[in-house]
Design a protein around this motif. Structure first.
Motif: not given
Length: 192
Positions: A5-17, A72-75, A82-89
């Motif tokens: 999870r610690a690796l997957a979340r940033p990897l999944l979000s980098v394109i959006f940021v 997309q940046v905020l999400g 991980g702060k608001g991860r489910r809402l962000g996703a």
């Protein structure tokens, strides 16, 4: 949190940021592809949304692209940190739908190679959407609210039944003891 999870979340979000920040800073290159989608969906959303929401929807496509980029940046940051991860996703998943429809409309491409490239990008976005949906429902192995509510109600019912049975047993025991005390008192009365 697990290492995955610690690796997957940033990897999944980098394109959006990254892409979201680019859209906020420079929306103009994205406007031509976004225009058909915004022209179609914004009036529909304005009809359905409450007035306090519909009045705040930007009028220009460039501002809508900026708004989508900011979302997309905020999400992405919420998911990555991980702060608001489910809402962000969830927010990212919602923003990915119009982005994909606008950016990868392979069905409108005339050139076979361009159509294939857009179709691949469209399917990649579907895969990312699937990952976001999984992230949106990931409870990190802890039961979700619905499960806890259902099982909590069952547990409360079970405990209530156990409590009632224990109270009945206790009442019967007290009744027996009261009977014995009455017999002893009666016996002492006759002896005395």
């Amino acid at each position: 949190m697990t290492v995955v999870r610690a690796l997957a979340r940033p990897l999944l979000s980098v394109i959006f940021v990254v892409q979201g920040a680019n859209a906020v800073r420079n929306p103009e290159p994205l406007v031509p592809k976004a225009q058909p989608v915004t022209d179609r969906f914004v009036p529909m959303v304005k009809k359905v949304a409450p007035p306090q929401v519909s009045d705040r929807i930007p009028e220009t496509t460039a501002n809508l692209v900026r708004l989508n980029g900011a979302v997309q940046v905020l999400g992405g940051l919420a998911l990555a940190t991980g702060k608001g991860r489910r809402l962000g996703a969830s927010v990212l998943a919602a923003s990915l739908v119009p982005t994909t429809l606008a950016g990868h409309a392979f069905w409108q491409e005339k050139d076979k190679d361009a159509r294939n490239q857009q179709k691949i990008a469209f399917m990649k976005n579907l895969g990312v959407l699937g990952g976001l949906l999984l992230a949106a429902v990931d409870t990190e192995g802890k039961p979700g609210v619905a499960w806890r509510a259902t099982h909590g109600a069952r547990a409360a019912k079970r405990e209530t039944k156990r409590g009632a049975k224990a109270a009945k047993r206790e009442a019967r025991q007290l009744a027996r003891e009261a009977k014995q005390a009455a017999k002893l008192a009666k016996a002492e009365l006759h002896l005395g």
